[in-house]
Each structure stands twice: as structure tokens, then as C-alpha cells.
Design an enzyme around this catalytic site. Structure first.
Site, PDB file in Angstrom:
ATOM      1  N   LYS A  77       0.850  -1.206   0.000  1.00  0.00           N
ATOM      2  CA  LYS A  77       0.000   0.000   0.000  1.00  0.00           C
ATOM      3  C   LYS A  77       0.879   1.248   0.000  1.00  0.00           C
ATOM      4  O   LYS A  77       0.669   2.172  -0.793  1.00  0.00           O
ATOM      5  CB  LYS A  77      -0.946  -0.010   1.213  1.00  0.00           C
ATOM      6  CG  LYS A  77      -2.080  -1.021   1.058  1.00  0.00           C
ATOM      7  CD  LYS A  77      -2.929  -1.223   2.316  1.00  0.00           C
ATOM      8  CE  LYS A  77      -3.949  -2.341   2.054  1.00  0.00           C
ATOM      9  NZ  LYS A  77      -4.843  -2.632   3.164  1.00  0.00           N
ATOM     10  N   GLN A  82      -4.833  -1.217   9.325  1.00  0.00           N
ATOM     11  CA  GLN A  82      -4.867  -2.552   8.740  1.00  0.00           C
ATOM     12  C   GLN A  82      -5.576  -3.528   9.674  1.00  0.00           C
ATOM     13  O   GLN A  82      -5.306  -3.567  10.876  1.00  0.00           O
ATOM     14  CB  GLN A  82      -3.424  -3.015   8.444  1.00  0.00           C
ATOM     15  CG  GLN A  82      -3.317  -4.332   7.704  1.00  0.00           C
ATOM     16  CD  GLN A  82      -3.864  -4.280   6.273  1.00  0.00           C
ATOM     17  OE1 GLN A  82      -3.917  -3.215   5.654  1.00  0.00           O
ATOM     18  NE2 GLN A  82      -4.287  -5.415   5.757  1.00  0.00           N
ATOM     19  N   ASP A 125     -10.781   3.566   3.431  1.00  0.00           N
ATOM     20  CA  ASP A 125     -11.226   2.164   3.397  1.00  0.00           C
ATOM     21  C   ASP A 125     -12.744   2.071   3.218  1.00  0.00           C
ATOM     22  O   ASP A 125     -13.259   1.012   2.860  1.00  0.00           O
ATOM     23  CB  ASP A 125     -10.885   1.495   4.743  1.00  0.00           C
ATOM     24  CG  ASP A 125      -9.713   0.531   4.652  1.00  0.00           C
ATOM     25  OD1 ASP A 125      -9.506  -0.039   3.576  1.00  0.00           O
ATOM     26  OD2 ASP A 125      -9.030   0.354   5.678  1.00  0.00           O
TER      27      ASP A 125
HETATM   28  N1  GUN Z   1      -7.457  -6.415   5.833  1.00  0.00           N
HETATM   29  C1  GUN Z   1      -7.797  -7.127   4.738  1.00  0.00           C
HETATM   30  N2  GUN Z   1      -8.298  -6.318   3.768  1.00  0.00           N
HETATM   31  C2  GUN Z   1      -8.274  -5.074   4.273  1.00  0.00           C
HETATM   32  C3  GUN Z   1      -8.655  -3.807   3.747  1.00  0.00           C
HETATM   33  O1  GUN Z   1      -9.142  -3.665   2.607  1.00  0.00           O
HETATM   34  N3  GUN Z   1      -8.477  -2.745   4.579  1.00  0.00           N
HETATM   35  C4  GUN Z   1      -7.965  -2.873   5.827  1.00  0.00           C
HETATM   36  N4  GUN Z   1      -7.834  -1.772   6.572  1.00  0.00           N
HETATM   37  N5  GUN Z   1      -7.608  -4.036   6.352  1.00  0.00           N
HETATM   38  C5  GUN Z   1      -7.758  -5.118   5.573  1.00  0.00           C
END
Ligand code: GUN
Length: 289
Positions: A53, A97, A120
Site C-alpha cells: 500500500k 490494517q 477504506d
Molecule cells: N485487511 C484485509 N483487507 C483489508 C482492507 O481492505 N483494509 C484494511 N484496513 N484491512 C484489511
């Protein structure tokens, strides 16, 4: 018939190239898009996602930083950091996350992120906006899937769609997006009785259940569009250690009309749409949308 393969890697790359000029425009106006990713603990998969990311942002000229905490950190410390980031004008997107360690109240942490910086799309305000058909931030994975439908020229209006999985991250927002697009949507899960009854009627199947090769060729209607959101690492057998989706790719390839591979399908699109959401957040702040 062999299915058309929707190449998520190529589409992700094309979109990311297109983002560069938007980032340049914003930067020139003093609004360089900035994303902070918070990682709590040492989960190896999360570490890889977070690195990708941050690097995805940097590669197109955005600002990005990772903040890491030991798994034992107390929730108040993380909430305090989120409050600081909410007030920081250089930061347009904040992502925590998931999953968080067990002593965290996940909902409380997600609600602490300002809805304007919730790239998100997990804040209740943004979930509500999506449910009402007027989304502000669309969760990245289902947003990526919608872009793949666009790329594959899949008309969703009036179609039968089955989503397998009911998570807040993928299944539920995916179902809402399909509803908003005019599809007739059935949401199944790993415990659905007679899953095949549902999938074999579907024009579109989105598998987001977290079980390797869960969807097999005999469950699919000929010509259906099969989207594989799963990323599983095979534990044993000759392919141990390899990545595999929730779909039995080889079996479905001969039946489906269109299909996404793993890797190289939905995965690269998720981070791409995170970049899109962060750029959008910066554009709103700059008064460009
Ligand atoms: N864990 C797995 N997929 C995601 C996501 O799209 N965003 C976040 N913040 N955590 C995740």
C-alpha cells in the site's frame, strides 16, 4: 468454451498510470495526496499488504507513511494517533490494517477515523452512504471488482448475482454495490445449504469466502462471470506454499464466460482503488470535486 480472463494486473497498472497526472495537479496546488497506514502487530500477510500500500502510493508521487505498533500496544495510544492524523492537513487518508489484536475494539477504532479520511470506506457514515446508494468512499476490494466489471463490459442491470461471503470488508459492500447497479443479489456464505442451487442460477458469482477452490466448475452456469476475491496459501499437496483463490480456476475456466485469476486478478485492484480513494479525498479537500 474457455473464459475470457479479466486481467486485474494490467487494469491496475493502466489506472495507476492515469492517477499520476491527478497527483501532479494536486501537488502543484499544494495538496499532495497523503496516506497513513497503521499496522498493529507482526502478522506476516498484513506486513506485506501494508508495504504494498505504501509503495503503491510512493510510485505515483503521493506521500505515504507506515506507523507500526507492537501487538501489545493499548488502544488509547492508537486512538490518540488517529486523532492527531485527523487534524493533520497533509494527510488525506488514514487506514488501520485489519485484523487488529483481540484486545482492540475494531469498531471503535474504525469510527475514530474522520469519515472524510476513511479511504477504506469502513466508517459507519460511509457504510450508510453506500447503503443509501450515494457512496462517498467505496471499500477498495469491491470497488476494484466494479472496475473489473466495467473493463469486462459486464452489464449488471437485471442480472442474477451471487456473493459468497458476508464480511464487512468485501461481501456486504459488494452486495450493496451490485444492488445499486440493478442486479438481483443473493448473499451466501460458507454454511449456505445447497450453495450450488444458488450459484448455478447466477450470471455473476463473486467468491469472497476464504476457502481454497471452494467454487468448482460444476457449480457455475455456462457463460457466467466468476470473480475470485480469495487469496489463500495452500498448506499441503504438490502446490503447497502457492497462492490459490476461492475458485477452482482450472475447473471454472472451461465453463465461465469471464473469470479473474489468482494472483493477478482482484488483488492488484484493491490497492489501486485505495490510491483512487486517497486521491479523491485530496481532490475534495482541494475543492476540485
Ligand atoms: N485487511 C484485509 N483487507 C483489508 C482492507 O481492505 N483494509 C484494511 N484496513 N484491512 C484489511
Amino acid at each position: 468454451m474457455t473464459a475470457h480472463i479479466i486481467d486485474g494486473k494490467a487494469l491496475a497498472e493502466e489506472l495507476r498510470q492515469g492517477f499520476k497526472s491527478r497527483v501532479e495537479t494536486l501537488t502543484a496546488k499544494g495538496h499532495k495526496p497523503g496516506l497513513v497506514v497503521i499496522l498493529v502487530g507482526e502478522d506476516p500477510a498484513s506486513q506485506v499488504y501494508v508495504k504494498n500500500k505504501v509503495n503503491g502510493c510512493l510510485a505515483i508521487g503521493m506521500h505515504s507513511e507506515k506507523i507500526t505498533y507492537d501487538a501489545a500496544v493499548d488502544q488509547e495510544t492508537v486512538l490518540k494517533k488517529i486523532a492527531e492524523l485527523n487534524a493533520d492537513p497533509a494527510i488525506h487518508g488514514i487506514l488501520v490494517q485489519l485484523p487488529l489484536p483481540k484486545h482492540f475494539d475494531e469498531e471503535k477504532v474504525l469510527e475514530a477515523i474522520s469519515a472524510d479520511k476513511d479511504v477504506d470506506g469502513f466508517h459507519a457514515e460511509n457504510v450508510g452512504a453506500l447503503a443509501q446508494g450515494n457512496p462517498r468512499f467505496i471499500p477498495c476490494t469491491p470497488y476494484g471488482v466494479m472496475k473489473m466489471f466495467e473493463q469486462g463490459k459486464v452489464d449488471l442491470n437485471g442480472k442474477e448475482a451471487v456473493v459468497i461471503g458476508r464480511s464487512n470488508i468485501v461481501g456486504k459492500p459488494m452486495a450493496l454495490l451490485l444492488i445499486n447497479a440493478g442486479a438481483t443479489v443473493t448473499v451466501c456464505n460458507s454454511r449456505t445449504r445447497d450453495l450450488k442451487f444458488h450459484t448455478s442460477r447466477a450470471d455473476i458469482v463473486v467468491a469472497a469466502v476464504g476457502k481454497p477452490k471452494f467454487v468448482t466448475g460444476d457449480m457455475i452456469k455456462p457463460g457466467a462471470v466468476v470473480i475470485d476475491v480469495g487469496i489463500n496459501r495452500l498448506q499441503d499437496g504438490p502446490d503447497a506454499g502457492k497462492l490459490c483463490g476461492d475458485v477452482d480456476y482450472a475447473g471454472c475456466l472451461e465453463v465461465a464466460g469471464q473469470i479473474t485469476p489468482v494472483p493477478g486478478g482482484v488483488g492488484p485492484m484493491t490497492i489501486t482503488m485505495l490510491l483512487a480513494n486517497t486521491i479523491e479525498a485530496a481532490e475534495r479537500k482541494a475543492g476540485l470535486r
